[in-house]
Design a protein around this motif. Structure first.
Motif, PDB file in Angstrom:
ATOM      1  N   ASP A 183      -4.750 -14.107  16.624  1.00  0.00           N
ATOM      2  CA  ASP A 183      -3.339 -13.764  16.513  1.00  0.00           C
ATOM      3  C   ASP A 183      -2.774 -14.518  15.306  1.00  0.00           C
ATOM      4  OD1 ASP A 183      -3.651 -12.331  18.814  1.00  0.00           O
ATOM      5  OD2 ASP A 183      -2.154 -13.441  19.981  1.00  0.00           O
ATOM      6  N   THR A 211      -6.479  -0.786  26.314  1.00  0.00           N
ATOM      7  CA  THR A 211      -6.813  -1.904  25.434  1.00  0.00           C
ATOM      8  C   THR A 211      -6.950  -1.413  24.002  1.00  0.00           C
ATOM      9  OG1 THR A 211      -7.979  -3.069  27.220  1.00  0.00           O
ATOM     10  CG2 THR A 211      -8.492  -3.729  24.967  1.00  0.00           C
ATOM     11  N   ARG A 212      -7.628  -0.278  23.838  1.00  0.00           N
ATOM     12  CA  ARG A 212      -7.802   0.278  22.503  1.00  0.00           C
ATOM     13  C   ARG A 212      -6.447   0.594  21.874  1.00  0.00           C
ATOM     14  NH1 ARG A 212     -11.610   2.655  19.976  1.00  0.00           N
ATOM     15  NH2 ARG A 212     -12.323   0.510  20.068  1.00  0.00           N
ATOM     16  N   HIS A 241     -14.600  -5.632  26.140  1.00  0.00           N
ATOM     17  CA  HIS A 241     -13.216  -5.980  25.798  1.00  0.00           C
ATOM     18  C   HIS A 241     -13.138  -6.475  24.351  1.00  0.00           C
ATOM     19  CE1 HIS A 241      -9.094  -7.100  26.751  1.00  0.00           C
ATOM     20  NE2 HIS A 241      -9.317  -8.330  26.302  1.00  0.00           N
ATOM     21  N   TYR A 242     -14.071  -7.325  23.964  1.00  0.00           N
ATOM     22  CA  TYR A 242     -14.133  -7.825  22.583  1.00  0.00           C
ATOM     23  C   TYR A 242     -14.316  -6.683  21.584  1.00  0.00           C
ATOM     24  CZ  TYR A 242     -17.188  -9.345  18.685  1.00  0.00           C
ATOM     25  OH  TYR A 242     -17.801  -9.506  17.472  1.00  0.00           O
ATOM     26  N   LEU A 289     -11.242  -4.492  21.158  1.00  0.00           N
ATOM     27  CA  LEU A 289     -10.228  -5.145  20.340  1.00  0.00           C
ATOM     28  C   LEU A 289     -10.619  -5.190  18.868  1.00  0.00           C
ATOM     29  CD1 LEU A 289      -9.372  -8.204  22.634  1.00  0.00           C
ATOM     30  CD2 LEU A 289      -7.878  -6.261  22.154  1.00  0.00           C
ATOM     31  N   SER A 290     -11.927  -5.020  18.567  1.00  0.00           N
ATOM     32  CA  SER A 290     -12.431  -5.275  17.220  1.00  0.00           C
ATOM     33  C   SER A 290     -12.813  -4.034  16.432  1.00  0.00           C
ATOM     34  CB  SER A 290     -13.665  -6.192  17.309  1.00  0.00           C
ATOM     35  OG  SER A 290     -13.391  -7.364  18.042  1.00  0.00           O
ATOM     36  N   GLU A 322       1.251  -7.205  16.264  1.00  0.00           N
ATOM     37  CA  GLU A 322       1.841  -8.206  17.146  1.00  0.00           C
ATOM     38  C   GLU A 322       3.349  -8.261  16.930  1.00  0.00           C
ATOM     39  OE1 GLU A 322      -0.079 -11.936  16.196  1.00  0.00           O
ATOM     40  OE2 GLU A 322      -1.869 -10.837  15.661  1.00  0.00           O
ATOM     41  N   SER A 337      -3.495  -0.747  22.584  1.00  0.00           N
ATOM     42  CA  SER A 337      -2.712  -1.956  22.304  1.00  0.00           C
ATOM     43  C   SER A 337      -3.257  -2.701  21.099  1.00  0.00           C
ATOM     44  CB  SER A 337      -2.709  -2.881  23.527  1.00  0.00           C
ATOM     45  OG  SER A 337      -4.010  -3.367  23.806  1.00  0.00           O
ATOM     46  N   SER A 338      -4.567  -2.625  20.864  1.00  0.00           N
ATOM     47  CA  SER A 338      -5.148  -3.341  19.726  1.00  0.00           C
ATOM     48  C   SER A 338      -4.743  -2.724  18.400  1.00  0.00           C
ATOM     49  CB  SER A 338      -6.680  -3.358  19.825  1.00  0.00           C
ATOM     50  OG  SER A 338      -7.218  -2.067  19.616  1.00  0.00           O
ATOM     51  N   ASN A 375      -9.707 -12.215  19.508  1.00  0.00           N
ATOM     52  CA  ASN A 375     -10.484 -11.156  20.159  1.00  0.00           C
ATOM     53  C   ASN A 375     -11.720 -11.688  20.868  1.00  0.00           C
ATOM     54  OD1 ASN A 375     -11.791 -11.843  17.765  1.00  0.00           O
ATOM     55  ND2 ASN A 375     -12.457  -9.759  17.309  1.00  0.00           N
TER      56      ASN A 375
END
Length: 338
Positions: free
Chosen positions: A157, A327-328, A285-286, A289-290, A335, A330-331, A213
């Motif tokens: 972040d 999740t996808r 999850h990682y 986010l990546s 921010e 939101s990533s 992440n």
């Protein structure tokens, strides 16, 4: 008086002065030698531009102090091979890293990720402490800490809350490192082993305390008990995406299936199969986010060892409180500005 307050009342790292210049082109070129090429445009009153830059290098990171004397716009693009933590001692800045823009001041530092384009405006009274960290060193330590091969870069972040939670302790550790160096007892004076230990503490502290992440992956590995359980965990982490059976894990650990089950229950509170499933979910999850937004959720599930997409989605929601598609989504959003 705290170490950070003491640093605020003087010019940190003064003994390692690199230059003091009123020339914009000279400043740009000299700063680029330590960081990367960038565009630099002074704003505000003519004649107020007066850069002071101090730098002391370590093994995989460097300590820096920088002020420009006037408002400036800085555009380095992607940093490529290093992360940069920026901690204002006074004044403030607007910092954009990728799609995120943060108002930075003494309460909110920033982390610049090397794989995201950076644009900044430093205010005229902005004085910064900068911690430059090798991308290769940070990624290597992240892999050792998680016990996993990480195919995507660590992305933090951008906003770093200086006075909150674990980051408050990390900021104090960084400030103490600056103070020790100023007192001729830190960088440039430690033994090679001391330098390595301090640098690892700073990098690992950032990895474990700043949102990223991979931070959840650092919590995935339960404390190991016996040597057999440690071997079993090493085997699971090294082969998480492959088809694994409990008997294969027991064979790698050099123990019986019964001993393996009992050891995991005692030290992790889970069966080996549950431990493996949770690790695979954390890996998914990682990656969600990546990876680029167009990457299919199904391909990530299969890469992490799941063969049934429906069961994967349900297990993922049970662990993270949302579906993989959420999740996808939101990533892909920037921010919130601090």
């Amino acid at each position: 008086m705290t170490t950070r307050q003491a640093a605020h009342r003087r010019e940190p790292l003064r003994a390692w002065r690199q230059f003091h210049s009123r020339d914009v082109d000279e400043t740009r070129a000299l700063v680029a030698r330590k960081f990367c090429d960038h565009r630099l445009q002074p704003k505000g009153q003519a004649g107020s531009f007066a850069t002071r830059y101090n730098h002391v290098g370590g093994r995989n990171l460097s300590l820096n102090y920088l002020s420009y004397g006037s408002a400036v716009q800085i555009d380095p693009g992607e940093l490529q091979d290093f992360y940069l933590v920026q901690l204002p001692l006074s004044g403030g800045a607007r910092v954009a890293n990728g799609g995120t823009e943060v108002r930075s001041d003494r309460r909110t530092a920033t982390v610049l990720n090397p794989t995201r384009a950076t644009r900044m405006t430093w205010h005229a009274d902005c004085r910064m402490l900068l911690l430059q960290i090798s991308k290769t060193a940070l990624h290597g330590l992240a892999e050792r800490a998680t016990g996993l091969s990480l195919p995507e870069p660590v992305v933090f972040d951008t906003a770093l809350p200086v006075g909150q939670g674990g980051m408050q302790n990390w900021t104090r550790q960084f400030a103490a490192c600056i103070s020790a160096t100023d007192a001729q007892k830190g960088f440039g004076h430690w033994s090679a082993l001391q330098q390595e230990v301090i640098e690892e503490q700073l990098i690992l502290g950032l990895l474990t305390r700043q949102h990223s992440n991979i931070r959840h992956l650092l919590k995935s590995r339960a404390p190991a008990g016996s040597r057999q359980i440690r071997r079993a965990q090493d085997f699971i982490h090294a082969n998480a995406g492959d088809p694994l059976t409990v008997s294969a894990i027991a064979a790698a650990a050099g123990c019986s299936i019964r001993s393996l089950q009992a050891g995991f229950r005692q030290h992790a509170g889970l069966s080996p199969a549950e431990y493996l499933r949770n690790l695979r979910l954390d890996l998914a999850h990682y990656l969600l986010l990546s990876r680029p937004a167009e990457t299919a959720v199904g391909s990530i599930a299969y890469e992490c060892g799941f063969s049934h997409l429906g069961r994967f989605s349900q297990s993922y929601r049970n662990r993270f409180g949302e579906l993989p598609s959420a999740t996808r989504a939101s990533s892909a959003k920037p921010e919130q500005s601090a």
